[in-house]
Design a protein around this motif. Structure first.
Motif, PDB file in Angstrom:
ATOM      1  N   PRO A 154      13.866  -6.605  51.969  1.00 44.30           N
ATOM      2  CA  PRO A 154      13.778  -7.501  50.814  1.00 44.30           C
ATOM      3  C   PRO A 154      12.588  -8.451  50.862  1.00 44.30           C
ATOM      4  O   PRO A 154      12.181  -8.921  51.931  1.00 44.30           O
ATOM      5  CB  PRO A 154      15.096  -8.268  50.862  1.00 44.30           C
ATOM      6  CG  PRO A 154      15.581  -8.156  52.264  1.00 44.30           C
ATOM      7  CD  PRO A 154      15.069  -6.848  52.770  1.00 44.30           C
ATOM      8  N   VAL A 155      12.039  -8.734  49.684  1.00 35.98           N
ATOM      9  CA  VAL A 155      10.981  -9.730  49.567  1.00 35.98           C
ATOM     10  C   VAL A 155      11.529 -11.117  49.863  1.00 35.98           C
ATOM     11  O   VAL A 155      10.879 -11.941  50.504  1.00 35.98           O
ATOM     12  CB  VAL A 155      10.363  -9.682  48.151  1.00 35.98           C
ATOM     13  CG1 VAL A 155       9.355 -10.805  47.966  1.00 35.98           C
ATOM     14  CG2 VAL A 155       9.725  -8.326  47.892  1.00 35.98           C
ATOM     15  N   ASP A 156      12.754 -11.377  49.392  1.00 33.20           N
ATOM     16  CA  ASP A 156      13.389 -12.682  49.555  1.00 33.20           C
ATOM     17  C   ASP A 156      14.690 -12.539  50.340  1.00 33.20           C
ATOM     18  O   ASP A 156      15.390 -11.527  50.227  1.00 33.20           O
ATOM     19  CB  ASP A 156      13.734 -13.292  48.189  1.00 33.20           C
ATOM     20  CG  ASP A 156      12.516 -13.524  47.326  1.00 33.20           C
ATOM     21  OD1 ASP A 156      11.607 -14.230  47.798  1.00 33.20           O
ATOM     22  OD2 ASP A 156      12.477 -13.009  46.205  1.00 33.20           O
ATOM     23  N   GLY A 176      14.561 -15.412  55.338  1.00 36.11           N
ATOM     24  CA  GLY A 176      15.222 -14.936  56.538  1.00 36.11           C
ATOM     25  C   GLY A 176      16.724 -14.770  56.422  1.00 36.11           C
ATOM     26  O   GLY A 176      17.350 -14.227  57.341  1.00 36.11           O
ATOM     27  N   ARG A 177      17.319 -15.226  55.335  1.00 34.71           N
ATOM     28  CA  ARG A 177      18.772 -15.090  55.197  1.00 34.71           C
ATOM     29  C   ARG A 177      19.116 -13.678  54.758  1.00 34.71           C
ATOM     30  O   ARG A 177      18.666 -13.214  53.714  1.00 34.71           O
ATOM     31  CB  ARG A 177      19.319 -16.093  54.189  1.00 34.71           C
ATOM     32  CG  ARG A 177      20.840 -16.089  54.088  1.00 34.71           C
ATOM     33  CD  ARG A 177      21.342 -17.255  53.265  1.00 34.71           C
ATOM     34  NE  ARG A 177      22.787 -17.277  53.195  1.00 34.71           N
ATOM     35  CZ  ARG A 177      23.504 -18.224  52.614  1.00 34.71           C
ATOM     36  NH1 ARG A 177      22.879 -19.253  52.050  1.00 34.71           N
ATOM     37  NH2 ARG A 177      24.824 -18.164  52.590  1.00 34.71           N
ATOM     38  N   PRO A 178      19.908 -12.941  55.531  1.00 39.96           N
ATOM     39  CA  PRO A 178      20.177 -11.537  55.194  1.00 39.96           C
ATOM     40  C   PRO A 178      21.076 -11.394  53.970  1.00 39.96           C
ATOM     41  O   PRO A 178      21.901 -12.256  53.677  1.00 39.96           O
ATOM     42  CB  PRO A 178      20.896 -11.009  56.444  1.00 39.96           C
ATOM     43  CG  PRO A 178      21.512 -12.221  57.072  1.00 39.96           C
ATOM     44  CD  PRO A 178      20.575 -13.360  56.786  1.00 39.96           C
ATOM     45  N   TRP A 179      20.886 -10.287  53.265  1.00 35.06           N
ATOM     46  CA  TRP A 179      21.773  -9.953  52.153  1.00 35.06           C
ATOM     47  C   TRP A 179      23.064  -9.379  52.731  1.00 35.06           C
ATOM     48  O   TRP A 179      23.031  -8.558  53.636  1.00 35.06           O
ATOM     49  CB  TRP A 179      21.129  -8.908  51.259  1.00 35.06           C
ATOM     50  CG  TRP A 179      19.939  -9.359  50.472  1.00 35.06           C
ATOM     51  CD1 TRP A 179      18.931 -10.169  50.894  1.00 35.06           C
ATOM     52  CD2 TRP A 179      19.631  -8.975  49.140  1.00 35.06           C
ATOM     53  NE1 TRP A 179      18.007 -10.324  49.902  1.00 35.06           N
ATOM     54  CE2 TRP A 179      18.407  -9.598  48.798  1.00 35.06           C
ATOM     55  CE3 TRP A 179      20.248  -8.164  48.193  1.00 35.06           C
ATOM     56  CZ2 TRP A 179      17.806  -9.439  47.557  1.00 35.06           C
ATOM     57  CZ3 TRP A 179      19.653  -8.005  46.953  1.00 35.06           C
ATOM     58  CH2 TRP A 179      18.444  -8.636  46.632  1.00 35.06           C
ATOM     59  N   PRO A 180      24.228  -9.773  52.216  1.00 35.01           N
ATOM     60  CA  PRO A 180      25.482  -9.246  52.767  1.00 35.01           C
ATOM     61  C   PRO A 180      25.743  -7.811  52.333  1.00 35.01           C
ATOM     62  O   PRO A 180      25.274  -7.354  51.287  1.00 35.01           O
ATOM     63  CB  PRO A 180      26.531 -10.191  52.176  1.00 35.01           C
ATOM     64  CG  PRO A 180      25.925 -10.673  50.905  1.00 35.01           C
ATOM     65  CD  PRO A 180      24.446 -10.772  51.163  1.00 35.01           C
TER      66      PRO A 180
END
Length: 309
Positions: A48-50, A57-61
């Motif tokens: 991911p870009v964001d 740095g916050r991961p997507w769940p």
């Protein structure tokens, strides 16, 4: 004030589109829920870009994978219910072509007897914007254009519009919502976007927001409404809550709306004190199937009403 209670429909990958949606929708209406709601996530990028919510740095769940289309899901629920309102919390408006989105929401409103509530926001994912060929840097302006187009498409008589993304000459566009419009809620996080709520919408649609922030923003909306000559009490606050019912109370500091039924009722009471008019109870990330989701939903709904809210 009686707290209105909504239920998040099952859209995540461990539910079956169609079967589980209609089962949950029917039972929620029969048990007394006021509304049914969907949300939108269109993809999960491998790189991911964001980070999630735009936080570096916050991961997507994993729970964001394979989310069923919100308007298809809401249509399924509307077809098997008669009373409950049908809302989006929220649709990422700039991911959709404004004219097509306005027509889809208008048609769903007419088909459901005027029960649709359009909760719209700008989102936070550049990856989703890229897939939709939408300009992330112009997300606020794109939302404004969507609102303009919706007003034109839903209002009586001929519709016309010329904007940066949408252009159509005077045309007969329908079907039209019987009230002349679909109620609109907007996601907002700062004074600029709260001003848009007061100027363009029927209320604010926060998600997973603590009572202190709800109270602060509700007070700010009141100030903005009074300054604009609008009745502040005409604006509602509809809060999406991620709910996880545990067998025993959780000790110490805990996430809001997680713990025993009694603790969740306490959290909802704090929300009411902060200015929440309606709470969307979303159990789908903490339950394994539609039966478990409904059991938890019925238990919390009954407890809230027994508490006098």
């Amino acid at each position: 004030m009686t707290l209105r209670l909504g239920l998040g429909l099952p859209q995540m990958r461990h539910y079956t589109p169609g079967r589980d949606v209609t089962a949950v929708a029917r039972e929620a209406e029969a048990h007394g829920f006021d509304s049914l709601w969907v949300f939108e996530r269109t993809l999960v990028p491998e790189d991911p870009v964001d980070g999630m919510y735009g936080i570096e740095g916050r991961p997507w769940p994993e729970s964001f994978r394979h989310i069923a289309d919100p308007l298809v899901t809401l249509s399924q629920a509307g077809a098997v219910t008669e009373r409950v309102r049908l809302g989006t919390s929220v649709l990422v408006a700039p991911l959709h072509a404004p004219f097509e989105l306005a027509r889809a929401l208008g048609t769903l409103s007419v088909a459901s007897g005027g029960r649709v509530v359009a909760g719209l926001g700008t989102g936070w994912s550049r990856d989703e914007y890229g897939a939709a060929d939408a300009d992330f840097a112009r997300r606020g302006a794109l939302l404004e254009e969507t609102l303009d187009v919706c007003e034109q498409v839903w209002s009586p008589g001929l519709s016309e519009y010329e904007g940066s993304r949408t252009r159509f000459t005077p045309s007969d566009v329908g079907p039209k919502p019987s009230s002349g419009r679909v109620p609109v809620l907007l996601a907002a996080s700062n004074t600029r976007t709260l001003e848009r709520v007061v100027r363009r919408a029927d209320g604010w649609a926060p998600s997973f927001t603590p009572p202190s922030v709800v109270a602060r923003n509700r007070a700010r909306m009141r100030e903005l409404a009074e300054a604009a000559g609008r009745d502040p009490d005409s604006l509602s606050v509809v809060l999406r809550c991620g709910v996880n019912v545990t067998a025993k109370p959780l000790d110490g500091e805990r996430p809001a709306h997680q713990g025993s039924v009694e603790q969740i009722v306490e959290d909802l009471a704090e929300g009411v004190a902060a200015g929440v008019d309606e709470a969307i109870l979303d159990f789908q990330n903490s339950t394994h199937d539609a039966g478990e989701l409904l059991d938890a939903a019925r238990e919390v709904h009954t407890a809230v009403r027994d508490a006098g809210m």
